[in-house]
Structure formats: C-alpha cells, structure tokens
Write an enzyme that holds these catalytic residues in place. Structure first.
Site, mmCIF file in Angstrom:
data_model
loop_
_atom_site.group_PDB
_atom_site.id
_atom_site.type_symbol
_atom_site.label_atom_id
_atom_site.label_comp_id
_atom_site.label_asym_id
_atom_site.label_seq_id
_atom_site.Cartn_x
_atom_site.Cartn_y
_atom_site.Cartn_z
ATOM 1 N N ARG A 135 0.835 -1.198 0.000
ATOM 2 C CA ARG A 135 0.000 0.000 0.000
ATOM 3 C C ARG A 135 0.875 1.255 0.000
ATOM 4 N NH1 ARG A 135 -4.508 -0.056 4.334
ATOM 5 N NH2 ARG A 135 -2.651 -0.536 5.502
ATOM 6 N N LYS A 146 4.795 -18.029 9.184
ATOM 7 C CA LYS A 146 4.297 -18.316 10.512
ATOM 8 C C LYS A 146 3.931 -16.997 11.193
ATOM 9 C CE LYS A 146 7.143 -18.124 13.953
ATOM 10 N NZ LYS A 146 7.747 -16.809 14.121
ATOM 11 N N HIS A 159 11.321 -20.976 9.022
ATOM 12 C CA HIS A 159 12.635 -20.741 8.410
ATOM 13 C C HIS A 159 13.747 -21.535 9.099
ATOM 14 C CE1 HIS A 159 13.231 -17.665 11.576
ATOM 15 N NE2 HIS A 159 14.514 -17.759 11.316
ATOM 16 N N LYS A 171 17.690 -23.787 7.681
ATOM 17 C CA LYS A 171 19.064 -23.611 8.164
ATOM 18 C C LYS A 171 19.871 -24.877 7.879
ATOM 19 C CE LYS A 171 17.749 -20.312 11.765
ATOM 20 N NZ LYS A 171 18.461 -19.043 11.653
ATOM 21 N N GLU A 219 17.941 -15.656 22.478
ATOM 22 C CA GLU A 219 18.232 -14.427 21.728
ATOM 23 C C GLU A 219 18.616 -13.339 22.705
ATOM 24 O OE1 GLU A 219 15.609 -13.806 18.026
ATOM 25 O OE2 GLU A 219 14.268 -14.516 19.579
ATOM 26 N N ASP A 268 5.258 -17.704 19.288
ATOM 27 C CA ASP A 268 6.229 -17.155 18.335
ATOM 28 C C ASP A 268 7.307 -18.182 17.986
ATOM 29 O OD1 ASP A 268 7.493 -15.156 16.760
ATOM 30 O OD2 ASP A 268 8.881 -14.690 18.394
ATOM 31 N N HIS A 314 9.424 -23.293 15.600
ATOM 32 C CA HIS A 314 10.847 -23.634 15.478
ATOM 33 C C HIS A 314 11.256 -24.750 16.450
ATOM 34 C CE1 HIS A 314 10.779 -20.100 13.124
ATOM 35 N NE2 HIS A 314 11.080 -19.215 14.047
HETATM 36 C C1 BG6 Z 1 11.232 -15.561 14.165
HETATM 37 C C2 BG6 Z 1 10.599 -15.013 15.422
HETATM 38 O O1 BG6 Z 1 10.462 -16.606 13.650
HETATM 39 O O2 BG6 Z 1 12.538 -16.023 14.457
HETATM 40 C C3 BG6 Z 1 11.454 -13.919 16.024
HETATM 41 O O3 BG6 Z 1 9.332 -14.489 15.100
HETATM 42 C C4 BG6 Z 1 12.889 -14.396 16.194
HETATM 43 O O4 BG6 Z 1 10.922 -13.484 17.259
HETATM 44 C C5 BG6 Z 1 13.417 -15.011 14.911
HETATM 45 O O5 BG6 Z 1 13.678 -13.278 16.561
HETATM 46 C C6 BG6 Z 1 14.792 -15.608 15.102
HETATM 47 O O6 BG6 Z 1 15.296 -16.094 13.896
HETATM 48 P P1 BG6 Z 1 16.840 -16.354 13.709
HETATM 49 O O7 BG6 Z 1 16.961 -16.998 12.372
HETATM 50 O O8 BG6 Z 1 17.526 -15.020 13.788
HETATM 51 O O9 BG6 Z 1 17.277 -17.249 14.826
#
Ligand code: BG6
Length: 509
Positions: free
Chosen positions: A64, A172, A202, A206, A240, A259, A264
C-alpha cells in the site's frame, strides 16, 4: 529430497547440480515490510548472484504505497546491499533490477487485484512466465483471509486458468491456536491445492538443522545410542539477546510460546526424535516428523514443568536495556511471556522416560540455538571418586547458530601420573571443514518454493499437531503472571528449579 517437479530433465540422483527453476513470477505481498527488506529481497539477490534465478524471473512487489517501480527498486537495492549474504555486484543487481515490478494497492482494493491478475497474464508474453507464479504472504496473519479471497475472486491462484503452477507461501504463525489454524487452513485449501501450499518455518532452511538428519542417518556412530537406553535427556535451546524490536503489536499477542515454541522448537524436537524416513523425499520425512509431534506429552505437573518468564530491565553487552513492559507499545499490564521452557515427553518405545527440555527467550545473555543430547552416566567407573569430580555426562551438541557445527563432550585423562579424568570437547566447525558458506535459510526456502520442493515445509497436519501441544499450555498460562528475569540472565529461577528437581542443570551454551 524431492523437487524435480520444476525440472523434469534433471536426474533426481544428482543433487549437486544447481537447480534452476522455470521462468516464473514471485509476488510478494507486504514487500515494504521488515521481513521482505531484511530476508526476502536479499535472498532473491543471493539466488541471482549464484545463477539460480531463471531467465524471465520477475519479482513483483505489492504494497500500500503510491510508488512507481523506481521507488521499489531503490528499496530493493538498499535491502540487497545491506542484508545479502553474497557480495553486492552491479551486474547482478542490474539483471535483478530489470526483473522488478511494483503494484500499489490495499488488500481490500478489488481494482488493485484485478490489475495484478492482468499483470500476471501480461508477464506471460513479456517474460515467458507461462502462468508460473508464487505468492508470498509477508503480511500480518489477520490480512491472510482478505488476500486469499482476492486471489480466489480474480482466479489468479487457479492453475487450470492459464496453465503453469501457482503456489502460496504462508509465513508463521499459522493461526493463533488449533481452531484458528484449522480455519485458516480451510481457507487456504479453498484457494490452493495442498501441494501448492508452502508453510514457512525458516529454521528448517538452516543448513545445520538439515545436518541433523545427515548426522543421524548417514553415520553408524550415533543411531544405535539414540534412544532411552543411552540418552538421559535432551535440551533444545533457542536464546536471543535482542528484545522485541518494533514488533510489540504482534509479539504481545503471541509471546514466546506461539512465536517460537509452537514452530521452530517443536520442529527441532521432531527432527531430533524422529525415526529414519524410508526415503529422503518430502512425504517420507514429514510423515516421520508428524509421528513424533503426535506422540509428545505435556508435563504431568504443569506448574513445575511449564515455565514462563518476562524480562525486566537489565544489562546486556555493557548496555542498559529496558524491561519488556517499557518497550514501545507494550501495555504496562501485559502478562505476555518473553521466555518459555517446558519439559516434554515423547510417548514411544524409543523415548520412553526421556525428558525433552525446550527453552526460548528474548534478552538472554547471547544469541545461540543448539540441540544438546545428554547421555546417561557410565554404569560403572573404575576410578577413585576424587579423580572424576570434573567428569560430567557425555553430550552431543548440535550448534545450529552461531559457530555452526557439532561438539562431542566426553571424559579424558588429564596428563600426569594420576588417573584424573575430566570433560573435553571435540569440535566440528562448518567454517573449518568446508570452504563454501551456507546459504541463508530464506535463500534455500525461496528456491525450494520456486522448484516445488516441499521437503523443508511443514505439512498442515504437523501444524495441527503442534497446536495440539501448545493449546493446553497457553490455556494453563492464561491469566498467570510470568516470572520476572533480568535482561542478560538465563531466564527465571523456576526454569532452573525445573531441572534441579530432577538432578539436572541447563547447559550454559
Ligand atoms: C522468528 C521469530 O520466527 O525467528 C522472532 O518471530 C525471532 O521473534 C526469529 O527473533 C529468530 O530467527 P533467527 O533466524 O535469527 O534465529
């Protein structure tokens, strides 16, 4: 892995040949968002740089903004320059820039979607895309229904309409709970056939996560001891150091459970625990993962086995960082967890009685993701107890990121005349063993979408089975205040107690 759909001439036995998809358009909804700028556009650039984009490839941005293609190109160029994995080269960029299209519009704007449908037809003539298009929904989940309906209305998702293939990539979180995930799935199913739906997690893109399968199933060494006879417990950590950035609107309604844990971490658990697939194609691998997800059990005592935390202000890398409740746009009364750790079981013969401890959190001391398989103690030690005080349990640690690799921890004699035994590490580091660097997760996954390879994308049943696990946890957590931890610490005290009660400790990765 399968994935010859797009390349009928490729010999499926030769996986080293770079696979180039058929001419196609990649339509990105929400192309001005963070994900597109930091991950998707750079991944497209990297694929272009590796010669893996077909001639006639088109990257079509939809958002948009009252933009022309020049403004889109400026954004895309900056995204590639700042975030691509491979070196930025003008000649590569020129080819990608020539493939860019931009269409402005809101998701409820019929005219904009009519224009998009017409554009895709036009691209058949100008770029020879033959009706091939992948639609990437890089948009908030609440916008999925309206976009899917627009695609149905304009028939742009219909393979039979123009020939070629039509695929959709859904980011997701897929739903908010099992019920909403099923509703969303029904909606997606109305518009796309199941084989054309790519649910992104994702982490599966990896390299190190895929290596878990190589480690387990290409070697003799590990599989015989990969069971409750020899494994004491498994710890899966995704830590993280960052906070929630500017994502309060999403994060506060999701929390660490939805999340990260739901997707994951449960996927990592499934790959760690699954049986050997009958082959390495998408269906076989996903079938084995699904069996594990269906066999997961929750802690008997939820109070002690399902811990939530929320960070308070603290120190990280010498900087004072605010607490979660002081982050921009987070309600002061929020009970959302930024940390979760849970003790799961897997009700199968292989894993009977072996706890799988999963944990994830924001504002922990460092960014690290690892899977640690902790083995049982040797049944007998023919040494003096004082000589083995620094001997722990053998561990196999798969480091997903950073310092990608695998570490084996085992006891070794300390040089000298005494029979003193202490833990040592044997390390495999990707960087030291291979010269080529690993593709980024999104680079790999976008290529797989364009090739029609579903192997690294969870099937709907897996998503459903994950919500079966997460829903009761969320229900238990609702309304209970999460325990506080200081930013820069390894989570709340209750998480340590969960392991201590069982005579174990969390690894300090
Ligand atoms: C995402 C989450 O799927 O993965 C985030 O929504 C997170 O909160 C991220 O920070 C981390 O991804 P990566 O590849 O940096 O470990």
């Amino acid at each position: 892995m399968s994935g010859t759909a797009g390349n009928p001439l490729r010999d499926p036995r030769d996986r080293r040949l770079p696979r180039v998809p058929d001419p196609c358009a990649l339509v990105v909804f929400g192309v001005t968002g963070d994900l597109a700028r930091k991950k998707l556009i750079p991944a497209v650039y990297d694929l272009g740089n590796r010669g893996l984009l077909p001639p006639g490839f088109v990257l079509l941005g939809f958002a948009r903004r009252d933009w022309d293609v020049g403004e889109f190109e400026a954004l895309a160029r900056e995204a590639a320059q700042q975030h691509a994995r491979t070196e930025f080269r003008e000649d590569v960029w020129r080819r990608i820039a020539d493939s860019l299209c931009f269409l402005p519009g809101a998701f409820d704007d019929d005219a904009a979607f009519d224009a998009l449908a017409a554009k895709l037809i036009e691209l058949e003539g100008t770029h020879g895309i033959k009706g091939n298009a992948a639609f990437y929904l890089s948009i908030p989940p609440n916008a999925f229904p309206v976009v899917l309906k627009q695609m149905a209305r304009t028939r742009m998702a219909d393979n039979n309409e123009r020939g070629g293939w039509r695929r959709v990539v859904v980011e997701k979180p897929f739903g908010h709970d099992q019920k909403s995930a099923r509703e969303l799935n029904a909606l997606v199913d109305e518009v796309f056939t199941p084989n054309d739906v790519f649910r992104i997690d994702h982490y599966l893109g990896k390299e190190t996560v895929q290596n878990l399968l190589a480690l387990r199933f290409a070697n003799t060494l590990f599989e015989p001891i990969w069971n409750s006879h020899y494994v004491d417990s498994v710890q899966i950590t995704m830590a993280e150091d960052v906070g929630i950035g500017g994502r309060a609107a999403f994060y506060d309604s999701a929390g660490a459970g939805r999340d990260v844990l739901q997707n994951h971490l449960l996927q990592l658990l499934a790959l760690t625990a699954m049986e050997e697939p009958v082959s390495f194609d998408a269906e076989a691998i996903r079938t084995e993962k699904l069996k594990v997800l269906n066999a997961i059990s929750l802690p008997r005592d939820m109070e002690r086995g399902a811990i939530r935390g929320q960070y308070e202000q603290g120190w990280l890398a010498g900087q004072r960082v605010p607490g979660y409740l002081d982050e921009k746009d987070v309600p002061k009364s929020s009970l959302t967890e930024t940390y979760a750790s849970v003790r799961f079981g897997i009700e199968t013969r292989r894993w009977a009685g072996v706890p799988f401890y999963l944990r994830t959190g924001k504002r922990l001391p460092r960014r690290v993701t690892e899977i640690a398989v902790v083995f049982t103690k040797a049944p007998h030690l023919p040494f003096d107890a004082t000589d083995t005080v620094e001997l722990g349990q053998n561990q196999l640690v798969v480091r997903v990121q950073p310092d990608e690799g695998v570490t084996l921890r085992f006891g070794s004699k300390v040089p000298g005349s005494a029979m003193e035994v202490r833990d040592v590490s044997m390390d495999f580091l990707y960087g030291a063993s291979f010269t080529e660097s690993s593709p980024e997760a999104y680079e790999r996954l976008i290529l797989d979408v364009l090739l029609g390879d579903q192997t690294l994308f969870p099937r709907n049943e897996e998503v459903d089975a994950s919500w079966r696990v997460i829903d009761p946890l969320e229900e238990f957590w609702t309304g209970r205040p999460p325990e506080k931890y200081r930013a820069g610490e390894w989570g709340p005290r209750a998480a340590d107690e969960m392991l201590e009660r069982e005579g174990r400790v969390w690894r300090r990765p």
